[in-house]
Design a protein around this motif. Structure first.
Motif, PDB file in Angstrom:
ATOM      1  N   TYR A 296       0.103  -4.884  35.089  1.00 57.76           N
ATOM      2  CA  TYR A 296      -0.503  -5.569  34.125  1.00 57.76           C
ATOM      3  C   TYR A 296      -2.349  -5.583  35.712  1.00 57.76           C
ATOM      4  O   TYR A 296      -3.393  -5.829  34.305  1.00 57.76           O
ATOM      5  N   ALA A 297      -2.760  -5.196  36.628  1.00 61.43           N
ATOM      6  CA  ALA A 297      -3.682  -4.995  37.452  1.00 61.43           C
ATOM      7  C   ALA A 297      -4.804  -4.051  36.977  1.00 61.43           C
ATOM      8  O   ALA A 297      -5.455  -4.046  36.133  1.00 61.43           O
ATOM      9  N   ALA A 298      -3.596  -2.943  35.797  1.00 61.27           N
ATOM     10  CA  ALA A 298      -4.019  -2.058  36.004  1.00 61.27           C
ATOM     11  C   ALA A 298      -4.978  -1.764  33.858  1.00 61.27           C
ATOM     12  O   ALA A 298      -6.323  -1.361  33.814  1.00 61.27           O
ATOM     13  N   LYS A 299      -4.039  -2.808  32.880  1.00 62.46           N
ATOM     14  CA  LYS A 299      -4.254  -3.403  32.121  1.00 62.46           C
ATOM     15  C   LYS A 299      -5.618  -3.758  32.262  1.00 62.46           C
ATOM     16  O   LYS A 299      -6.496  -3.890  31.162  1.00 62.46           O
ATOM     17  N   LEU A 300      -5.320  -5.001  32.937  1.00 71.35           N
ATOM     18  CA  LEU A 300      -7.192  -6.201  32.623  1.00 71.35           C
ATOM     19  C   LEU A 300      -8.135  -6.035  33.787  1.00 71.35           C
ATOM     20  O   LEU A 300      -9.231  -5.244  32.990  1.00 71.35           O
ATOM     21  N   GLU A 301      -8.225  -4.344  34.270  1.00 72.36           N
ATOM     22  CA  GLU A 301      -9.006  -2.950  34.876  1.00 72.36           C
ATOM     23  C   GLU A 301      -9.562  -2.389  34.032  1.00 72.36           C
ATOM     24  O   GLU A 301     -11.256  -1.899  33.240  1.00 72.36           O
ATOM     25  N   ALA A 302      -8.698  -2.522  32.736  1.00 70.92           N
ATOM     26  CA  ALA A 302      -9.124  -0.812  32.016  1.00 70.92           C
ATOM     27  C   ALA A 302      -9.661  -1.626  30.431  1.00 70.92           C
ATOM     28  O   ALA A 302     -10.976  -1.823  30.054  1.00 70.92           O
ATOM     29  N   LEU A 303      -9.149  -3.082  30.607  1.00 71.61           N
ATOM     30  CA  LEU A 303      -9.367  -4.227  28.776  1.00 71.61           C
ATOM     31  C   LEU A 303     -11.340  -4.490  29.595  1.00 71.61           C
ATOM     32  O   LEU A 303     -12.359  -5.025  29.350  1.00 71.61           O
ATOM     33  N   GLU A 304     -11.355  -4.543  31.244  1.00 77.69           N
ATOM     34  CA  GLU A 304     -12.919  -5.386  31.276  1.00 77.69           C
ATOM     35  C   GLU A 304     -13.318  -4.045  31.066  1.00 77.69           C
ATOM     36  O   GLU A 304     -14.855  -4.763  30.635  1.00 77.69           O
ATOM     37  N   LEU A 305     -13.570  -3.132  31.342  1.00 80.98           N
ATOM     38  CA  LEU A 305     -13.870  -2.113  31.279  1.00 80.98           C
ATOM     39  C   LEU A 305     -14.427  -1.832  29.448  1.00 80.98           C
ATOM     40  O   LEU A 305     -15.628  -1.661  29.081  1.00 80.98           O
ATOM     41  N   LEU A 306     -13.527  -1.715  28.495  1.00 79.28           N
ATOM     42  CA  LEU A 306     -13.665  -2.101  27.154  1.00 79.28           C
ATOM     43  C   LEU A 306     -14.270  -3.046  27.490  1.00 79.28           C
ATOM     44  O   LEU A 306     -14.695  -2.977  25.529  1.00 79.28           O
ATOM     45  N   TYR A 307     -14.385  -4.310  27.300  1.00 74.24           N
ATOM     46  CA  TYR A 307     -15.242  -5.856  27.252  1.00 74.24           C
ATOM     47  C   TYR A 307     -16.438  -4.981  26.885  1.00 74.24           C
ATOM     48  O   TYR A 307     -17.162  -6.242  26.184  1.00 74.24           O
TER      49      TYR A 307
END
Length: 728
Positions: A296-307
């Motif tokens: 989840y930590a990895a996904k959240l960081e990736a999602l923040e980039l995409l946002y």
């Protein structure tokens, strides 16, 4: 001469009056245990539960005042808090006004039409209420009201009132096609079903692929664990049955590569995202335990980039439309997520009754955290898009139902629901279960229950909104512990789980609303009705078109295993359940040895093992008598000259197919040879509940790519298909 029952020394209350008050508020004063012995609820527990309902009864004076208030309360309302009517039924509505005054009623329908109830000639003696002579007029609702959510209006002189009126189906019709052509499907814990493209946790794209695999082999559905949202940042609670909200979904399940904005990510950020993906995919090799927090930590960081990527006009318009459609429910949940990130779970803010979503403090925080609130709304939009894609893939693969969701009983005490829905939840208590044969100390699930009266006063809107979101992209929903729509075991704060009581709900209203929302979504409903359930409840659910649940190992009639022909028709039948080991583990008695290691047995291990072996032998004897296994001796697991484990598992599924049940469920763990249980009820940290990745008989990870060529997978599914064909 009759001697009055003495009040308990600890409370000095008249027990008979306390029982009368409890009954008036829907609290059971006794209950039947798993051993069929009747037990009384102690007075102290009744007083605590009444307090949770807002009814003080801890002294004799308060008890007597509360009894008088319970009698007068309906007369103080012009209209009931809400009215739920079955379509075509003769529904009467009491209206309280000053005695002798004229009252006018009308219905503003959901579609904008108006309907007019007719007053009935039913005399009810008026009574003095707060110094005013008050009468009751009775109106009959029109029988031709359309299904839906309407508003009932009343006017008498200067007094006006309104109430929610819900017209629900007499019977949910979505399961009727299954009575003409039975079906089957897969059941899986989605987080455990990984692929080479997963980031250590099964995701929505994996769900689409699993549905395609199953649909290509004739399956009609794929049933998954609750996909409800957990905490907004790690660490997250492993149990999908203890979520932060039951209305919204868990971004942990997002497939990062399926977010369209990835195509427009700038090179340096794309490089960073690729590194995150590579590191997260290494988690797919974990065979013993899932690592949700790292994934989840990895996904959240990736999602923040995409946002941060600017959305196209069409994408932005779709996002804004989603936010508008979801309204204040989404806005409040996103606010909770943003606040939980900033404050953490222990901040006193969460316990302040004056600091709810509508408070001045919350309004100030909304402005300051607007960007983060937008991020969490965006995550829910992505979940909605990817769930829609999964359901579309399932139907395209030939599934008649597609994705079937699982609805948890409640949300955690420190959850978003506990904060945003505080006005309709009961404080100071949590939901659980009394002692049963599998957990002989009882259970406390640490989840606040609906407050029956306040939920009705809210027009059942929180219940409706939750259901409509879960059913939005689904072919069905499984309702965990469906008995909770009838009654819930409330455990007061400070009590052990065996010192609780049942609180009863308006099941006609709750089941009716469930049927209405499912009818609108074109979805089936499966009620998990295992355990201590009165026979009339199962009959009632069948009458309303809601499927029950049958687990092979639990189907006994006192003389041994129930012949499959005697299973219920309106039912989802399966060999096992996620609260037991996979069938391979169950055959080996691993659930008994596990409970012994965890200290959950109240009798000798040898007695438990003997009972299990006797029960198992009876089931295997039935299988052999049906010609589904050869007449051989030896253990079921294949040791000591016994039959191959896989052959026994397939025979059990063929036996199940001889039932008339309209749906059969094949657990994915049984199709790959997994032996480890996903959950051991009554434990938290003692066992890695909900953290076991999908594996084979040797404990090696099984990925989605492995299933396409897995002979054991194909063989079990073929056995179920053949069994259904032979039965039909």
């Amino acid at each position: 001469m009759n001697t009055p029952t003495p009040a308990p020394a600890s409370t000095h209350l008249d027990v008979a009056m306390l029982h009368e008050l409890a009954a008036a508020h829907g609290i059971g004063t006794s209950f039947s245990g798993w051993d069929q012995q009747q037990r009384d609820v102690d007075p102290e527990t009744l007083v605590k539960i009444l307090a949770a309902l807002g009814v003080p009864a801890d002294t004799q004076d308060r008890l007597e005042a509360a009894l008088a208030e319970a009698e007068l309360a309906p007369w103080r309302r012009m209209l009931p808090p809400a009215v739920v009517s079955r379509a075509g039924a003769d529904t009467l509505v009491p209206v309280h006004v000053r005695h002798g005054e004229h009252v006018r009623l009308w219905i503003e329908a959901e579609d904008g039409g108006k309907h007019h109830p007719v007053q009935r000639d039913i005399w009810v003696e008026p009574r003095i209420v707060d110094g005013v002579l008050t009468g009751r007029a009775t109106f009959g609702l029109p029988r031709d009201l359309p299904l839906g959510w309407h508003t009932l209006h009343a006017v008498s002189g200067d007094t006006r009132a309104r109430a929610t009126l819900v017209v629900v189906p007499q019977q949910l019709s979505t399961a009727q096609p299954l009575e003409r052509q039975r079906g089957w499907g897969l059941a899986a814990q989605l987080y455990s079903v990984r692929s080479k493209r997963s980031w250590g946790i099964g995701d929505f794209a994996d769900l689409a692929d699993l549905a395609a695999l199953g649909g290509g082999r004739g399956a009609d559905f794929v049933l998954v664990n609750p996909l409800h949202a957990a905490e907004p940042v790690p660490p997250v609670t492993p149990s999908p049955y203890s979520p932060s909200t039951r209305r919204f979904f868990n971004p942990l399940y997002l497939r990062i590569e399926a977010v369209p904005e990835l195509a427009y990510l700038k090179p340096k950020k794309r490089e960073r995202l690729a590194k995150l993906a590579k590191r997260a995919r290494r988690l797919n090799k974990n065979a013993d335990m899932l690592d949700r927090d790292s994934a989840y930590a990895a996904k959240l960081e990736a999602l923040e980039l995409l946002y941060e990527v600017r959305r196209s006009p069409a994408r932005q318009a779709a996002f804004e439309a989603f936010r508008a459609e979801q309204g204040s429910g989404l806005a409040d949940f996103a606010l909770w997520c943003a606040l939980r990130e900033e404050l953490g779970p222990e901040d006193p803010f969460w316990q302040d009754p004056a600091a709810g979503p509508g408070s001045a403090r919350a309004r100030e925080l909304r402005g300051r955290l607007d960007g983060r609130i937008g991020f969490h709304c965006w995550l829910q939009w992505l979940c909605d898009e990817q769930l829609e894609a999964a359901q579309r893939s399932a139907r395209a693969a030939g599934m008649r139902l597609g994705v079937v969701h699982d609805l948890a009983v409640g949300a955690d005490l420190a959850s978003a629901d506990a904060w945003t829905l505080r006005p309709v939840l009961a404080p100071g208590v949590s939901v659980g279960a009394p002692p049963d044969m599998y957990n002989q100390q009882g259970q406390n699930w640490s989840q606040p229950p609906w407050h029956p009266q306040r939920l009705a006063e809210a027009g059942y809107a929180p219940f409706r909104d939750m259901l409509s979101t879960v059913l939005r992209h689904a072919g069905g929903v499984r309702v965990d512990h469906v008995l909770g729509l009838f009654r819930l075991w409330w455990v007061p704060e400070g009590n052990t789980p065996d010192h609780g009581a049942y609180v009863y709900y308006d099941h006609d209203a709750l089941v009716g609303i469930l049927a209405l929302e499912a009818q609108r979504a074109g979805a089936i409903v499966v009620g998990e009705d295992l355990g201590t359930v009165e026979p009339w409840v199962r009959g009632y659910l069948a009458e309303r078109g809601i499927l029950g649940t049958s687990i092979l190992w639990f189907e006994n009639d006192g003389d041994g295993p129930l012949p499959p022909e005697r299973y219920r028709t309106l039912c989802l039948a399966s060999v096992n359940t996620h609260d037991l080991p996979p069938t391979a583990g169950y055959l080996a008695g691993e659930h008994v040895s596990l409970r012994q290691r965890l200290g959950l047995l109240n009798r000798a291990l040898e007695d438990e093992q003997a009972q299990h072996e006797e029960s198992l032998a009876a089931f295997l004897d039935l299988v052999r008598r049906r010609g589904l296994l050869p007449q051989e001796t030896g253990s079921a697991s294949g040791a000591d000259g016994g039959l191959p484990e896989q052959e026994v598992i397939e025979a059990l599924h063929r036996l199940l197919a001889q039932s008339p049940s309209v749906l059969l469920q094949v657990s994915l763990v049984d199709a790959v040879g997994e032996r480890r249980a996903q959950n051991q009820p009554g434990t938290r940290d003692e066992y890695p509940n909900w953290q076991v990745p999908l594996g084979d008989a040797a404990g090696r990870p099984v990925l989605l790519e492995d299933l396409a060529g897995d002979a054991r997978f194909d063989s079990l599914l073929a056995a179920v298909r053949d069994g259904l064909h032979q039965r039909s």
